[in-house]
Design an enzyme around this catalytic site. Sequence first.
Site, PDB file in Angstrom:
ATOM      1  N   ASN A 159     -23.424  21.877  23.639  1.00 44.13           N
ATOM      2  CA  ASN A 159     -23.309  20.608  22.920  1.00 44.13           C
ATOM      3  C   ASN A 159     -24.653  20.202  22.311  1.00 44.13           C
ATOM      4  O   ASN A 159     -25.710  20.702  22.714  1.00 44.13           O
ATOM      5  CB  ASN A 159     -22.861  19.502  23.886  1.00 44.13           C
ATOM      6  N   GLY A 199     -12.404  23.874  20.959  1.00 44.22           N
ATOM      7  CA  GLY A 199     -11.279  24.257  20.098  1.00 44.22           C
ATOM      8  C   GLY A 199     -11.670  24.427  18.646  1.00 44.22           C
ATOM      9  O   GLY A 199     -11.361  25.439  18.007  1.00 44.22           O
ATOM     10  N   ASN A 240     -12.274  22.230  29.630  1.00 43.34           N
ATOM     11  CA  ASN A 240     -13.201  21.089  29.677  1.00 43.34           C
ATOM     12  C   ASN A 240     -12.394  19.815  29.939  1.00 43.34           C
ATOM     13  O   ASN A 240     -11.187  19.779  29.721  1.00 43.34           O
ATOM     14  CB  ASN A 240     -14.043  21.013  28.385  1.00 43.34           C
ATOM     15  N   ASN A 300     -14.768  14.107  27.872  1.00 42.92           N
ATOM     16  CA  ASN A 300     -14.494  13.780  26.479  1.00 42.92           C
ATOM     17  C   ASN A 300     -13.477  12.634  26.482  1.00 42.92           C
ATOM     18  O   ASN A 300     -12.636  12.552  27.394  1.00 42.92           O
ATOM     19  CB  ASN A 300     -13.914  14.998  25.764  1.00 42.92           C
ATOM     20  N   GLU A 344     -17.022  12.637  22.045  1.00 38.63           N
ATOM     21  CA  GLU A 344     -17.233  13.895  22.765  1.00 38.63           C
ATOM     22  C   GLU A 344     -18.323  13.785  23.809  1.00 38.63           C
ATOM     23  O   GLU A 344     -19.402  13.266  23.522  1.00 38.63           O
ATOM     24  CB  GLU A 344     -17.637  14.997  21.779  1.00 38.63           C
ATOM     25  N   GLY A 362      -9.657  18.462  22.610  1.00 39.56           N
ATOM     26  CA  GLY A 362      -9.216  17.082  22.817  1.00 39.56           C
ATOM     27  C   GLY A 362      -7.839  16.831  22.225  1.00 39.56           C
ATOM     28  O   GLY A 362      -7.005  16.140  22.822  1.00 39.56           O
TER      29      GLY A 362
HETATM   30  O1  ZDP Z   1     -16.381  19.455  26.554  1.00 41.85           O
HETATM   31  C1  ZDP Z   1     -17.368  19.162  25.846  1.00 41.85           C
HETATM   32  O2  ZDP Z   1     -18.472  18.927  26.369  1.00 41.85           O
HETATM   33  C2  ZDP Z   1     -17.166  19.092  24.354  1.00 41.85           C
HETATM   34  N1  ZDP Z   1     -18.135  18.258  23.748  1.00 41.85           N
HETATM   35  C3  ZDP Z   1     -17.242  20.496  23.863  1.00 41.85           C
HETATM   36  C4  ZDP Z   1     -16.842  20.624  22.439  1.00 41.85           C
HETATM   37  C5  ZDP Z   1     -15.356  20.409  22.239  1.00 41.85           C
HETATM   38  C6  ZDP Z   1     -14.980  20.383  20.786  1.00 41.85           C
HETATM   39  N2  ZDP Z   1     -15.058  19.122  20.189  1.00 41.85           N
HETATM   40  C7  ZDP Z   1     -13.594  20.931  20.570  1.00 41.85           C
HETATM   41  O3  ZDP Z   1     -13.218  21.015  19.406  1.00 41.85           O
HETATM   42  O4  ZDP Z   1     -12.910  21.311  21.483  1.00 41.85           O
HETATM   43  C8  ZDP Z   1     -15.892  21.151  19.976  1.00 41.85           C
END
Ligand code: ZDP
Length: 384
Positions: free
Chosen positions: A68, A78, A165, A198, A216, A228
């Site tokens: 991140n 994703g 996550n 998130n 995020e 998400g």
């Molecule tokens: O889990 C986390 O710490 C997220 N910030 C990772 C990135 C997730 C993301 N936004 C997505 O698209 O899944 C890039």
Amino acid sequence: MEFSKYQGLGNDFLLFDLRRWSFPGSALTAHPDLVRRLCDRRFGVGADGVILALPAASGAELQMRIFNADGSEAEMCGNGIRCLARFLADRDGDGPGRRWEVETAAGLIVPELEADGQVRVDMGPPFLEPDSVPTQLPTGPAGLPQGELELLGRTWAVAAAGMGNPHVVVPVSDVASLDLEQIGAALEVHPAFPARTNVHLVQVLNPAHLLMRVWERGAGPTLACGTGACATLVACHLLGLCDRLARLDLPGGPLQIEWDAGTGHVLMRGPAEPVFDGVLAPPYAREVDAWFGAAAPDTAPQGVGLQEVAPQQLAPQQEGDPIDCATACTQGCLRPEACPSAAARAKVAALLEGRSLDDLVRLANDSLESRLLGRRSDDGAGGV
Ligand code: ZDP
């Protein structure tokens, strides 16, 4: 040190191709300070995260690691894995139908390039047990972690789901009217989420169409979040708010998410686009090289960063074999009388002779531009 920037619905990433590294990517330790500086939008390149394409540790084609913007490492991403798929396809010249088995800290994830240039990803099954999200919220009547949290003087009914996550999903009647900065910052670090989380505010327009805003973990408000959107669809479906297949509108654009009843896997479909290729300036390049090179095995020569193949692993050169100078030359020229590098140097000398610096800059620009245009015309989506 070359990298590329890609974005998926405005969620943007710096990608480094380390697939030809000679040992698994799990050997690499995090380098939060460097990632933070690279992702800084004023002092650095600017991105929501850094993604590394690395050799797999077992069986799969490659391994992905995602950091991140705050330097912390996420298990999965994703939008990032769609960007990774487009990046690999662009580098290798792959077309529709190409799929990659990618090892991630969230398990094996499989993106596939579609005919229209979009990327479809089998994101695997969601995690619905509190411990696996992880969250302190107990399993509720809808079969996923649920609860009411006191926050900013209000009670919020929330649900949680993991896609590798952690995600907390907050159904509300009007996403636009809420202060995402305040709610997101507070929920990200709420004690109910020991690994932070998130945060997604979601408004149900109809059972096949949801509207989301995203905070995020480690990055703050972003334009989209692929994991998400998957977690939000799963949570909303279990709460009886939407179908198994829906369009989720994020600030950066729509994603199509389906929770497949047969396999239990979540499927995500959406865009990923190249923005630019870049070369880091020397001080940054040295740091990045040291980061990637620091995990090199003891046998690596001191001061050398990336090792594509350790020289001692090469088969001895046979008379008549084509010479791979990229590796052979590191041990000294094996056949000076037929040195292809000498021929290449002569070509470069001929090219430089009689040309001005302006000519050379023009030449470089033309070839960069034609490369980019060539890449874009592959998917029929028009120019850059
Ligand atoms: O889990 C986390 O710490 C997220 N910030 C990772 C990135 C997730 C993301 N936004 C997505 O698209 O899944 C890039």
